[in-house]
Design a protein around this motif. Sequence first.
Motif, PDB file in Angstrom:
ATOM      1  N   UNK A 196      -4.890  32.654 -28.595  1.00  0.00           N
ATOM      2  CA  UNK A 196      -6.261  33.714 -29.168  1.00  0.00           C
ATOM      3  C   UNK A 196      -5.905  34.015 -30.288  1.00  0.00           C
ATOM      4  N   UNK A 197      -4.509  34.086 -31.039  1.00  0.00           N
ATOM      5  CA  UNK A 197      -4.472  34.471 -32.357  1.00  0.00           C
ATOM      6  C   UNK A 197      -4.836  33.356 -33.359  1.00  0.00           C
ATOM      7  N   UNK A 198      -4.780  32.055 -32.757  1.00  0.00           N
ATOM      8  CA  UNK A 198      -5.375  31.001 -33.728  1.00  0.00           C
ATOM      9  C   UNK A 198      -6.531  30.315 -33.516  1.00  0.00           C
ATOM     10  N   UNK A 199      -7.093  30.963 -32.400  1.00  0.00           N
ATOM     11  CA  UNK A 199      -8.319  30.306 -32.059  1.00  0.00           C
ATOM     12  C   UNK A 199      -9.227  31.461 -31.709  1.00  0.00           C
ATOM     13  N   UNK A 200      -9.644  32.261 -32.492  1.00  0.00           N
ATOM     14  CA  UNK A 200     -10.394  33.438 -32.238  1.00  0.00           C
ATOM     15  C   UNK A 200     -11.786  32.921 -32.559  1.00  0.00           C
ATOM     16  N   UNK A 201     -12.738  33.002 -31.442  1.00  0.00           N
ATOM     17  CA  UNK A 201     -14.000  32.534 -31.325  1.00  0.00           C
ATOM     18  C   UNK A 201     -14.865  33.150 -32.253  1.00  0.00           C
ATOM     19  N   UNK A 210     -19.525  22.516 -33.319  1.00  0.00           N
ATOM     20  CA  UNK A 210     -18.026  22.021 -33.309  1.00  0.00           C
ATOM     21  C   UNK A 210     -17.289  23.152 -32.479  1.00  0.00           C
ATOM     22  N   UNK A 211     -17.478  23.646 -31.363  1.00  0.00           N
ATOM     23  CA  UNK A 211     -16.966  24.777 -30.871  1.00  0.00           C
ATOM     24  C   UNK A 211     -15.314  24.556 -30.780  1.00  0.00           C
ATOM     25  N   UNK A 212     -14.563  25.703 -30.824  1.00  0.00           N
ATOM     26  CA  UNK A 212     -13.240  25.713 -30.643  1.00  0.00           C
ATOM     27  C   UNK A 212     -12.766  25.196 -29.308  1.00  0.00           C
ATOM     28  N   UNK A 213     -11.687  24.175 -29.034  1.00  0.00           N
ATOM     29  CA  UNK A 213     -11.461  23.854 -27.821  1.00  0.00           C
ATOM     30  C   UNK A 213     -10.927  24.890 -26.805  1.00  0.00           C
ATOM     31  N   UNK A 214     -11.126  24.792 -25.464  1.00  0.00           N
ATOM     32  CA  UNK A 214     -10.451  25.769 -24.449  1.00  0.00           C
ATOM     33  C   UNK A 214      -8.910  25.516 -24.676  1.00  0.00           C
TER      34      UNK A 214
END
Length: 290
Positions: A196-201, A210-214
Motif C-alpha cells: 500500500x505504501x508503494x501502490x497508493x491508488x 495503466x492501473x496499478x497491479x493488485x
Amino acid sequence: MESALAIAPNGGHAMLRSGGHGNDCGLLPAPLVHHTLVKPLMTQPLPSEPLPSLVGSVVSFDTEAYVADDAEALTLREPLRFSFVGYSIWLHLEQHESDLNRAIQTAAERDGLLPIPSPHVTVVYGMTHLTENDAREKFNAEVGERVKRWPKLRTKGFLFDRCFDGVGGEDMDMAWMEITLATSSEHECMVDIVHDIFHDSSENKYNKADPLPPRRRPWTPHISLAYDNPDEDSPLSLGAAFCLASEFPSLLEKAERDVTAISLWKTEGQMEDWVQLERIELNNDVLGDA
C-alpha cells in the motif's frame, strides 16, 4: 512450468530421489546428507562475516571461470537472458556463520553462474510507476515509520522450478532453486502495508489506461540460491539444492530466521546492474504499529 519441491519437516528425514541435470546426489535424506558426499569446488576460502553494505553501489562480478580442485576450468554459463525491471523491496535475514552468503557463492562457483548479489526475500518486485526519488522518499518516510519489525520466517524446504514470461501468469524467464519459507496472516498484513505504501491508488487516479497491479496473494516468501536460464541443460535441480544442504546444514536445520533489515533496490536490467538504494535495520524486540 516444471517444479520439484521437497518438504523438510522439523526433525524429519523425508527421502528425495533427485532427477534432472546438474549436481545430483542420488537418494538424499532431508534435511541432511553426509558432508563427504559433496566436494566443494572453491579454491578461495569463503567469508565468515556478512558481506558489506551495498548501499549506493553498483553490484559487480568477477566473470573469470572458476577452477575446481582438479584444475579443470569450469565453463561459465550464458548470463540470464531475462531483463529485470523497476524498483523492489527486499527483506534480509539473520545468518548462521554467513551460511546464506556462502551457499549462494558455492552454487554460483560450482555451476558457472553469476551469484545473486545478496541473500534476500522479495516483498514487492518491479515497481515501474515510481521515479527513483519517489521510491526513496516513500521508503525512508513511510517504511521507516510503519515497519519497525517483521515476523520471523519459517523454513519449509527446498524448491527447484522453471517459469516462462507470460505462461501461467508469470513475468520472468528463469530457472532457480530456493529455500521456501512459510507465510501467515501476520506476514500477509505486513506485505499489505508495504504494498500500500508503494501502490497508493490515489496517486494513479489519472492513469486509467495503466492501473496499478493488485497484490498477488498469498505471498510466496523464499530465499533464492541461484538463477539460470530455463534451458534443459541447466545444472540447477532439487538434487543440487540438497547437495548445498550437505555443505551448509543450517540452511534446513534452522527452523526459522529473524528478519534483520528491509531495503530498496533498483532491479532494472541485468542482475549485475542491480543497486541497493536504501536500507533500514529492523528491531525484532519492538512491536511496530502495523
